[in-house]
Structures are given as structure tokens and as C-alpha cells.
Motif scaffolding. Structure first.
Motif, short mmCIF file in Angstrom:
data_model
loop_
_atom_site.label_atom_id
_atom_site.label_comp_id
_atom_site.label_asym_id
_atom_site.label_seq_id
_atom_site.Cartn_x
_atom_site.Cartn_y
_atom_site.Cartn_z
N VAL A 115 0.91 -0.69 -0.28
CA VAL A 115 0.27 0.04 0.39
C VAL A 115 0.82 1.07 -0.05
O VAL A 115 1.91 1.31 1.25
N GLY A 116 0.57 2.31 -1.33
CA GLY A 116 1.94 3.61 -1.15
C GLY A 116 2.75 2.81 -2.14
O GLY A 116 2.99 2.34 -2.79
N GLU A 117 3.39 3.71 -2.32
CA GLU A 117 4.50 3.60 -2.55
C GLU A 117 5.79 4.83 -2.07
O GLU A 117 5.91 5.85 -1.46
N GLY A 118 7.11 4.56 -3.00
CA GLY A 118 7.83 5.38 -2.45
C GLY A 118 8.73 4.71 -0.93
O GLY A 118 7.75 4.23 -0.40
N ALA A 120 -5.03 2.66 2.50
CA ALA A 120 -5.75 2.04 1.46
C ALA A 120 -6.46 3.37 0.74
O ALA A 120 -6.26 3.97 -0.16
N ASP A 121 -8.08 3.39 1.96
CA ASP A 121 -8.83 3.96 1.90
C ASP A 121 -8.19 5.89 2.65
O ASP A 121 -9.14 6.58 1.48
N LEU A 122 -7.98 5.77 3.10
CA LEU A 122 -7.19 6.97 3.70
C LEU A 122 -6.48 8.20 2.40
O LEU A 122 -6.72 9.20 2.65
N GLY A 123 -5.89 7.30 1.45
CA GLY A 123 -5.40 7.90 0.62
C GLY A 123 -3.95 7.68 0.64
O GLY A 123 -3.29 7.56 1.07
N PRO A 124 -2.07 8.90 -0.21
CA PRO A 124 -1.40 9.10 -0.18
C PRO A 124 -0.81 8.74 1.50
O PRO A 124 -1.29 9.42 1.88
N THR A 128 -6.23 -8.40 11.75
CA THR A 128 -6.08 -7.52 11.93
C THR A 128 -5.74 -6.31 10.72
O THR A 128 -5.97 -5.14 10.41
N LEU A 129 -4.31 -7.44 10.19
CA LEU A 129 -3.15 -6.18 9.61
C LEU A 129 -3.89 -5.94 7.89
O LEU A 129 -3.80 -5.14 7.25
N ILE A 130 -4.46 -6.91 7.76
CA ILE A 130 -5.95 -7.16 6.76
C ILE A 130 -6.40 -5.79 6.09
O ILE A 130 -6.91 -5.00 5.81
N LEU A 131 -7.69 -5.93 7.33
CA LEU A 131 -8.18 -4.24 7.92
C LEU A 131 -7.85 -3.12 7.98
O LEU A 131 -7.80 -2.34 7.32
N THR A 132 -6.14 -3.13 8.42
CA THR A 132 -5.21 -2.03 8.26
C THR A 132 -4.75 -1.91 7.39
O THR A 132 -4.99 -0.31 6.67
N ALA A 133 -4.53 -2.80 5.77
CA ALA A 133 -4.50 -2.53 4.78
C ALA A 133 -5.38 -1.75 4.36
O ALA A 133 -5.17 -0.55 3.01
#
Length: 355
Positions: free
Chosen positions: A49-52, A108-112, A99-104
Motif C-alpha cells: 500500500v503506497g509508493e516510495g 488504502a482508503d485514507l489516500g496517499p 488485523t493487518l488486512i483491515l489495516t491495509a
């Protein structure tokens, strides 16, 4: 994604270490439908999730130990008692996986993000760490890691290692009626086991002293024969302040039996409290200091990568009958992991801007 349904689905799939294929298949499909670009190595999975940079690894495991005696119901049939879900792996560590799947999903929904969060689910953690060892080169580069195990969301910054020694006591066989003509290997081994109880090593600040523990014994050939061999295993859970070679040498020096290393893959490890991952974890948990963990985990294979161990659940429920996790613990874990990721990325961004 419904948290209770997710947790139920995971514990309903048997995944004893080495037999994680069905749960890996299930998660690959589930996570792909959720829009994650999932990669697979054997029975281990990961996605990002995310880049960089920086790149923060969250890792937990899909496998369980075999069910022990004493379960009041089928270990793979989820049984709710109020908010508590009883099933094999609910606590160790499918609760962490859920818990990690829900966190991901939340990240992802929060944005960059200000970096990348890599979510990895390994196979064979309970046996030899094969999953993380094979996967790790493909996850590089990494800047820090969170090893997700049941710790009550306490932040573990040190972990014991798992060293197993094979000890062989040799004797001389004789008829039991003429026992004085032989040398009893069982008696020699027994003397050594008593000696082991008196051996201790320099204590670690968070983990205490290392004590050799005899875990398995075998020997003798017949009831009417003086035994000429006895083999026993010793498992000193080592600490980061000790060298494995020195522990082995000290034990070998004290015993009559021959001593050799049977297993030393899980090395002890610790992370300096000044590391950004430790400070971010403490911030997210509201704690002021880290603790030590007496159980081994995939952390042992991360080398010098700064890491902490933390997750929902309680280590004392693991590997026991009627293992359970409360749904509320899972949701508290989601908030913790989300806060940890954000705090880590923020700290690393601040460090970069000052640099």
C-alpha cells in the motif's frame, strides 16, 4: 470488510505449518478482489500500500501448531462466547493476519501515504521460518519492520533466540546382573541434567537470564541390559547479549555428554530504543518503554533491520486448548497499526527534511 466474518473465515481453514496451501489460496483471491496486487512465494503472500520510501514491513504468519489435547470443541470450528472467538490460530496469529488486512484496507482508503507499507503473510513460521527466509529477498529494500504477534499491543524491542543442543551420553553395555561391568549412559545423562539446572548466563536487561532446559530424552535398549547410549535435547532460549558459540562452549565444558548444535536458526535480536520504528510504536501504543519477548518469531530472520514485535492477543493463550481472541482486541490492533504507520512515516519525513 466485516471484521468478525474475516476472522471466522481465517480460523475455519486448517493451516498447520507446512499445510498452508488452502488458506494462501483463499487469501490470494480475497485480497485480489479487494483491489490489492498480491504476490505469492510458495504458501506466503504479500502486497503493498503506497509508493516510495521509506518502506515499512508488517509481517505475520498463516500457519498454526497442531491442535493439542483439551479442546472442548473442534479447533477449526469457530465458537463465539460473547466477543471472544475460540479456534486454533485465533490468537496465534490469524487474529494478527485479520488485523493487518483491515489495516491495509484502511490505509488504502485514507489516500496517499508518506511511504510504502508492505503487508506480508508467511508460511512455516512455527517450524523453521522458511516462509520469511524465502520471501525476504523479494521485499527489499526495507527500512523497518513490525512483526505482528500477540503481545497485548505491548511493544517488544528484544526477543529471545531458539537454540537446541543434542547431547549424547555414551556408556558400556553389560548384563543387568553384572551391572558393575558396564557404564550406565542413562546415569551419566542424569548427572548432566542435574548440572544443567545449575548453569545460568549473564542476564539481559529486558529478558533476564538464559537457563538451559532439557526437553526430550531417549535411551536404553532392553530392560535386562545396562544402557550404552542416551540422547537428550537442551533448549536454552538465548538473549541478544550472549554469543551462541559461547553458550554452546560453556555447556559442553560442564557436561560429560557430547554436545552438538541441533538447531540455531532463530537468533536473539533487539532494536535500539532510539530507532524511529520503536519511537513510532511507543507513540501509537501510548507506552513509554518497550519490553522483551520470550518467544521466537520471524523477527529472528530480519537481520539488522530495525523492528519491533507487537500485536493483538496474549502470548500466554498461544499453543493452548480453547485459544481465543476478542473482536475488540482486533479492532484496537487496527487503530494501533494505522497509528504506528502514520507515526513512522511522519518521523522519517521529518528526519529527511532535517537531513
Amino acid at each position: 470488510m466485516d471484521p468478525a466474518a474475516l476472522l471466522e473465515s481465517l480460523v475455519s481453514i486448517p493451516s498447520i505449518s507446512g499445510e498452508e496451501g488452502p488458506i494462501a489460496d483463499y487469501l490470494f483471491k480475497l485480497l485480489s478482489v479487494e483491489g490489492f496486487k498480491v504476490q505469492r512465494q510458495g504458501h506466503s503472500l504479500w502486497f503493498q500500500v503506497g509508493e516510495g520510501a521509506p518502506r515499512l514491513l508488517f509481517v505475520s504468519h498463516l500457519d498454526t501448531v497442531p491442535p493439542c489435547d483439551g479442546w472442548v470443541s473442534n479447533p477449526w470450528t469457530p465458537r463465539w462466547e460473547g466477543d471472544r472467538l475460540h479456534a486454533l490460530g485465533a490468537n496465534d496469529a490469524k487474529g494478527c493476519v485479520a488485523t493487518l488486512i483491515l489495516t491495509a484496507r484502511r490505509l488504502a482508503d485514507l489516500g496517499p501515504l508518506q511511504g510504502s507499507a508492505i503487508f506480508a503473510f508467511t508460511s512455516e513460521e512455527e517450524t523453521d521460518g522458511r516462509g520469511i527466509r524465502e520471501m525476504l529477498p523479494q521485499l527489499q529494500p526495507l527500512d523497518a519492520a513490525v512483526v505482528c504477534e500477540p503481545t497485548g499491543l505491548q511493544i517488544c524491542i528484544a526477543q529471545r533466540g531458539e537454540l537446541v543442543l543434542r547431547c549424547k551420553a555414551r556408556g558400556i553395555s553389560a548384563h543387568v546382573g553384572h551391572a558393575q561391568e558396564g557404564v550406565n549412559a542413562l546415569a551419566k545423562a542424569a548427572r548432566d541434567m542435574v548440572k544443567l539446572e545449575a548453569i545460568s548466563f549473564d542476564a539481559h536487561d529486558l529478558l533476564g537470564a538464559t537457563q538451559p532446559v532439557v526437553t526430550m530424552v531417549s535411551g536404553g535398549r532392553a530392560h535386562n541390559q545396562v544402557p550404552d547410549r542416551c540422547e537428550f535435547f537442551v533448549a536454552p532460549r538465548t538473549t541478544p547479549n550472549l554469543k551462541v558459540s559461547e553458550v554452546v562452549a560453556r555447556i559442553a565444558e560442564e557436561l560429560e555428554s557430547e554436545v552438538s548444535i541441533h538447531y540455531d536458526n532463530y537468533l536473539p535480536t533487539a532494536t535500539d530504543t532510539a530507532e524511529a520504528i520503536v519511537q513510532a510504536a511507543l507513540e501509537a501504543s501510548g507506552s513509554t518503554e518497550g519490553i522483551g519477548s520470550h518467544t521466537a518469531s520471524d523477527w529472528a530472520f530480519l537481520g539488522a533491520l530495525p523492528a519491533v514485535k507487537a500485536g493483538p492477543g496474549d502470548t500466554h493463550r498461544s499453543h493452548r486448548p480453547d485459544e481465543w481472541l476478542a473482536l475488540e482486541e482486533c479492532m484496537q490492533g487496527v487503530a494501533f497499526y494505522e497509528g504506528l504507520a502514520q507515526a513512522y512515516f511522519r518521523r522519517m519525513a521529518g528526519k529527511s527534511s532535517r537531513g
